[in-house]
Design a protein around this motif. Structure first.
Motif, PDB file in Angstrom:
ATOM      1  N   SER A 367      -6.412 -10.766  -5.154  1.00 27.91           N
ATOM      2  CA  SER A 367      -6.257 -12.069  -5.790  1.00 27.91           C
ATOM      3  C   SER A 367      -7.614 -12.720  -6.018  1.00 27.91           C
ATOM      4  CB  SER A 367      -5.370 -12.966  -4.925  1.00 27.91           C
ATOM      5  OG  SER A 367      -5.256 -14.264  -5.490  1.00 27.91           O
ATOM      6  N   LEU A 371      -9.581 -13.256  -9.805  1.00 21.54           N
ATOM      7  CA  LEU A 371      -9.893 -14.606 -10.271  1.00 21.54           C
ATOM      8  C   LEU A 371     -11.382 -14.752 -10.560  1.00 21.54           C
ATOM      9  CD1 LEU A 371      -7.685 -16.768  -7.878  1.00 21.54           C
ATOM     10  CD2 LEU A 371      -7.292 -16.322 -10.303  1.00 21.54           C
ATOM     11  N   VAL A 376     -13.046 -17.674 -12.981  1.00 17.58           N
ATOM     12  CA  VAL A 376     -12.591 -18.888 -12.295  1.00 17.58           C
ATOM     13  C   VAL A 376     -13.680 -19.332 -11.322  1.00 17.58           C
ATOM     14  CG1 VAL A 376     -10.823 -19.868 -10.778  1.00 17.58           C
ATOM     15  CG2 VAL A 376     -10.190 -18.191 -12.529  1.00 17.58           C
ATOM     16  N   VAL A 381     -11.349 -20.877  -6.338  1.00 20.04           N
ATOM     17  CA  VAL A 381     -10.931 -19.663  -5.634  1.00 20.04           C
ATOM     18  C   VAL A 381     -10.913 -19.911  -4.126  1.00 20.04           C
ATOM     19  CG1 VAL A 381     -11.467 -17.242  -5.156  1.00 20.04           C
ATOM     20  CG2 VAL A 381     -11.799 -18.166  -7.460  1.00 20.04           C
ATOM     21  N   ARG A 384      -7.826 -21.936  -3.147  1.00 16.46           N
ATOM     22  CA  ARG A 384      -6.581 -21.166  -3.137  1.00 16.46           C
ATOM     23  C   ARG A 384      -6.497 -20.261  -1.903  1.00 16.46           C
ATOM     24  NH1 ARG A 384      -3.588 -20.969  -7.910  1.00 16.46           N
ATOM     25  NH2 ARG A 384      -2.734 -18.932  -7.377  1.00 16.46           N
TER      26      ARG A 384
END
Length: 422
Positions: A367, A371, A376, A381, A384
């Motif tokens: 993940s 990203l 991103v 990041v 999250r």
């Protein structure tokens, strides 16, 4: 046995009593200043024969001497005693405490437990760490550690188990250093020592993180296989893959923390099992975070919720929004969360059958790296993932992917600059 109650009392300060097939040595250590109760030092000696009684007498003498040293103004308590007192007062989570006690009993106490805390030096600690990195059992180069026979004998003839040195990982030695440092910090606060030698002792370098996420093709195979096995299982794998939440956080997630209309999940708790007993606790960083969900994930969670409600109806149970999102696969108890260990085990078996060498935590890496590679920003990041330090942890762990994202950003900016005429 009558215990001494005043200075000058000539009654016995300790005793030896049989407990099954062992002898318990018990020495009076005075009145606890906090509880006001009588305090004792105890130690167990295996066996009940004459040799065991002689050993018990030596233990009692040592414990009595320890009590005398603790009462003396110019002496200090042993590290073993300081550790026990620290464990009584330290605010440590159950799983962390379990790990600490393992290090303490297997490694720290056997090596340093009898040393007085005011005798510990930075050099002694650094030597200890170096020995552990060379061999975790500190064998001193001996080829045999576990002997079948006592006394002088030929180990090859007796078929004693040969020993092969295996050094302890830097991360484990750093953990041991952290425990010792915490104990000695407490010893400073309690005025047993004036300074903490662990603060200046050099500990092993922290090993650079090496995340190894599955490739996009492998991730696709994994999630496809998960849904083929079980829709609920597939949803769990999908959610971990798209949000990067930890396995314990996924297991602790409740429907009351899932807002499907807004497309948000709140991560407030984590679930763990210790010795078969499950419990909820704070997240690793002790912080709540909100994670946005994509459209496909919202659809999958709506379908999963509908299945859970239908299952609840079939069982004749009352649905509750406080139910766990992912429940145990055993029995019909919808209020028992999925065990984190069971999640790891099932995922590993699934990946092995697919010929992919990976584990559930690697989905968190997947993940993050996807990203970052997509451009991103680092702070988003980190938010999250639930990393602290405003992205410092994320940068340290995923430095290579941050560099790749930075290269992509440079190309984007360069493409928007006016072209120079030849």
């Amino acid at each position: 046995m009558s215990e001494p109650t005043a200075k000058g009392d000539n009654r016995k300060r300790g005793n030896i009593r049989q407990r099954g097939k062992s002898l318990q040595v018990r020495v009076y250590a005075g009145i606890d200043p906090v509880t006001g109760r009588q305090s004792y030092l105890t130690e167990t000696v295996k066996g009940t024969d004459k040799a065991a009684h002689r050993q018990a007498q030596k233990v009692m003498t040592r414990l009595q001497a320890q009590v005398d040293r603790q009462r003396g103004p110019d002496s200090s308590v042993t590290l073993s005693y300081a550790i026990d007192e620290w464990l009584k007062t330290a605010d440590i989570e159950a799983t962390t405490r379990h790990g600490y006690v393992g290090y303490i009993n297997r490694t720290i106490k056997p090596a340093l437990g009898k040393i007085a805390v005011n005798k510990l030096t930075a050099r002694a600690l650094e030597t200890f760490y170096a020995e552990l990195r060379r061999c975790r059992v500190r064998c001193d180069g001996r080829p045999y550690i576990e002997h079948k026979l006592e006394g002088d004998h030929d180990c090859k003839v007796a078929k004693c188990k040969p020993h092969k040195c295996s050094g302890m990982a830097n991360s484990s030695v750093r953990q041991i250093h952290s425990i010792i440092s915490g104990v000695l910090n407490a010893a400073v606060r309690w005025e047993w020592i004036s300074t903490n030698p662990a603060q200046i002792a050099q500990r092993p370098r922290q090993t650079a993180p090496q995340p190894d996420p599955p490739s996009p093709a492998e991730a696709a195979r994994l999630v496809e296989k998960a849904f083929a096995l079980d829709e609920d299982w597939g949803t769990l794998v999908w959610l971990v893959m798209t949000t990067g939440i930890r396995r314990g956080e996924a297991c602790a997630l409740r429907w009351s923390r899932v807002d499907l209309d807004e497309g948000i999940i709140e991560i407030r708790r984590s679930y763990t099992k210790l010795r078969g007993v499950g419990q909820e606790k704070d997240t690793k960083t002790h912080q709540m975070r909100r994670i946005a969900l994509d459209t496909e994930t919202i659809v999958l969670l709506r379908e999963h919720k509908a299945r859970m409600q239908q299952r609840c109806h079939e069982l004749g149970a009352k649905w509750s929004e406080n139910s766990f999102v992912f429940t145990s696969t055993r029995g019909s108890d919808l209020n028992e969360p999925y065990s984190p260990d069971a999640v790891s085990s099932r995922y590993k078996k699934m990946a092995t059958r697919l010929g992919i060498d990976t584990h559930i935590h690697a989905l968190r890496h997947y993940s993050a790296t996807e990203l970052l590679t997509a451009g991103v920003d680092l702070r988003t990041v980190a938010g999250r993932l639930g990393h602290g330090g405003g992205g410092a942890t994320t940068l340290r762990v995923y430095a290579a992917w941050v560099a790749a994202a930075d290269r992509k950003a440079a190309e984007v900016l360069g493409s928007r600059m006016p072209k120079r005429r030849p």
